[in-house]
Design an enzyme around this catalytic site. Sequence first.
Site, PDB file in Angstrom:
ATOM      1  N   TRP A   1       0.890  -1.334   0.077  1.00  0.00           N
ATOM      2  CA  TRP A   1      -0.007   0.090  -0.096  1.00  0.00           C
ATOM      3  C   TRP A   1       0.804   1.150  -0.114  1.00  0.00           C
ATOM      4  O   TRP A   1       1.656   1.355   0.964  1.00  0.00           O
ATOM      5  CB  TRP A   1      -1.289  -0.105   1.175  1.00  0.00           C
ATOM      6  CG  TRP A   1      -2.067  -0.901   1.154  1.00  0.00           C
ATOM      7  CD1 TRP A   1      -3.075  -0.935   2.193  1.00  0.00           C
ATOM      8  CD2 TRP A   1      -2.772  -1.585   0.225  1.00  0.00           C
ATOM      9  NE1 TRP A   1      -3.831  -1.794   1.982  1.00  0.00           N
ATOM     10  CE2 TRP A   1      -3.806  -2.158   0.583  1.00  0.00           C
ATOM     11  CE3 TRP A   1      -2.416  -1.912  -1.115  1.00  0.00           C
ATOM     12  CZ2 TRP A   1      -4.536  -3.233  -0.219  1.00  0.00           C
ATOM     13  CZ3 TRP A   1      -2.972  -2.952  -1.972  1.00  0.00           C
ATOM     14  CH2 TRP A   1      -4.073  -3.354  -1.359  1.00  0.00           C
TER      15      TRP A   1
ATOM     16  N   GLU B   1      -8.555  -1.628  -6.277  1.00  0.00           N
ATOM     17  CA  GLU B   1      -9.923  -2.107  -6.546  1.00  0.00           C
ATOM     18  C   GLU B   1     -10.766  -0.918  -6.518  1.00  0.00           C
ATOM     19  O   GLU B   1     -11.901  -0.940  -6.113  1.00  0.00           O
ATOM     20  CB  GLU B   1     -10.108  -3.248  -5.641  1.00  0.00           C
ATOM     21  CG  GLU B   1      -9.449  -4.421  -5.621  1.00  0.00           C
ATOM     22  CD  GLU B   1      -9.787  -5.529  -4.427  1.00  0.00           C
ATOM     23  OE1 GLU B   1      -9.555  -6.681  -4.747  1.00  0.00           O
ATOM     24  OE2 GLU B   1     -10.750  -5.364  -3.595  1.00  0.00           O
TER      25      GLU B   1
ATOM     26  N   TYR C   1     -11.489 -13.940  -6.162  1.00  0.00           N
ATOM     27  CA  TYR C   1     -11.998 -14.429  -4.824  1.00  0.00           C
ATOM     28  C   TYR C   1     -13.394 -14.927  -5.229  1.00  0.00           C
ATOM     29  O   TYR C   1     -14.487 -14.312  -5.001  1.00  0.00           O
ATOM     30  CB  TYR C   1     -11.988 -13.133  -3.806  1.00  0.00           C
ATOM     31  CG  TYR C   1     -10.722 -12.532  -3.483  1.00  0.00           C
ATOM     32  CD1 TYR C   1      -9.786 -13.087  -2.682  1.00  0.00           C
ATOM     33  CD2 TYR C   1     -10.214 -11.357  -4.291  1.00  0.00           C
ATOM     34  CE1 TYR C   1      -8.643 -12.681  -2.379  1.00  0.00           C
ATOM     35  CE2 TYR C   1      -9.180 -10.838  -4.045  1.00  0.00           C
ATOM     36  CZ  TYR C   1      -8.144 -11.593  -3.084  1.00  0.00           C
ATOM     37  OH  TYR C   1      -6.922 -11.027  -2.938  1.00  0.00           O
TER      38      TYR C   1
ATOM     39  N   GLU D   1      -4.155 -10.396  -7.702  1.00  0.00           N
ATOM     40  CA  GLU D   1      -4.576 -10.796  -6.131  1.00  0.00           C
ATOM     41  C   GLU D   1      -5.555 -12.199  -6.536  1.00  0.00           C
ATOM     42  O   GLU D   1      -6.375 -12.104  -7.505  1.00  0.00           O
ATOM     43  CB  GLU D   1      -5.431  -9.801  -5.630  1.00  0.00           C
ATOM     44  CG  GLU D   1      -4.975  -8.726  -5.087  1.00  0.00           C
ATOM     45  CD  GLU D   1      -5.783  -7.681  -4.381  1.00  0.00           C
ATOM     46  OE1 GLU D   1      -6.821  -8.529  -3.554  1.00  0.00           O
ATOM     47  OE2 GLU D   1      -5.645  -6.728  -3.951  1.00  0.00           O
TER      48      GLU D   1
END
Length: 463
Positions: free
Chosen positions: A171, A286, A361, A395
Amino acid sequence: MRSLSSIALLSVVGAASAQAGPWAQCGGKSFSGSSECASGWKCQELNEWFSQCVPGAESTTPTVSSTPTPTDAPSVSITASVTTGINKSISVSSASKSTPLPSSSSASPSPRPTGSGSFAKADGLQFSIDGETKYFAGTNAYWLPFQMNDADIDSVFDHLEQAGLKILRVWGFNDVNTAPSPGTVYFQLHDKEKGTSTINTGKDGLQRLDYVVAAAEKHGVKLIIPFVNSWDDYGGYNAYVKAYGGSKTEWFTNEKIQSVYQAYIKAVVSRYRDSPAIFAWELGNEPRCSGCSTDVIHGWATKISAYIKSLDPNHMVALGDEGMGLTIGSDQSYPYGTSEGNDFEKNLAIPDIDFGTLHLYTTDWGIKDNAWGNGWVENHAKACKAAGKPCLFEEYGMKGNHCTDELKWQKTSLSSGTAADLIWQYGQQLSTGESPKDAYSIFYGTDEWKCAVMDHMENVNKN
């Protein structure tokens, strides 16, 4: 991915000095400290509000212009660490719609000497890192810049280098609305009462990111750094909204918010634009605009990606999105739709976006069959091939089954034509205990590390 907020502490102490130390403020409007830098350093004017001690032979006193701050732009401050250990704040005007965006020539220099290596780049549908064009693997460790123990950071990079993981995503944001206790890591304070934002470049601010960049240079690891979160963890859009009004969906078009956001981008990019450790800048983590037209994110991404390139034409830029809004191979499920305001193919076509990103995910998205993820990866690879740009499987994770289904996704990524993959997320024991842990974490040295990372690296090296 949403991240669990963690707080790291550092006691900031120091003795007063008649000279400004390395990288300290040495001039600017309202500045009352020393304009003389330590031996071997010189005072360089970065703007009318801020001059900084940079490597050089002589000390100079900067000149101060009298250009007024635009009344329609919110005040953005840079909190600079000085030799007394006390943070000094000085206001600088951020860019607004009526104010031309600053060019790369006005950006501040990198705060650390750059290391060896070359700039990573896109090479057709692949990435080239330090002269090698091939498939790469890496990981996410969003929490790393918030660690105050240098040895912990060094240990992480030791392990990544040993494993052959070349790309690390961390980050580049940590936004707050209330000033934390001294020594608490944060990067930017958005003060609702004062209507100002403050960038913290002190020892408990961007100097932590400085150390991460320097360590990455040393170990030959490349960093992906996003500038804001769509989620509330570490501030996100809401930290801006609380200070300047509007809503999360209006964040993309709110003039005051966007001027503050761009000022922060300039502050970070200018620190590291010469570093070979930067793999890419990302507009955000995102980005979503729920219920919005896809034109909102597309227009914002077009403008901001061009702005970043004006500051730093040498590093790649990506959106940092999940890959939603894909027409190729669509089964009409939620991730393929545009309800979150994204159109993957349209965004990928933006000239200053260098590669596409996709996240995966299944559980969080309501997908019951993990095998669904293989098609998700393959279809994005097809879209990237059509656009002539690389695809980064940025991710991915699931709650359990790390050694079964995730390995299948990795094999699909290798065979489908994507350029690299970054597992979510890396974990290890730190001096303060375990690193921030979620159900997706893969901890160094565990059985899951062997199957999800080391076994995967064997396949990568065979590719």
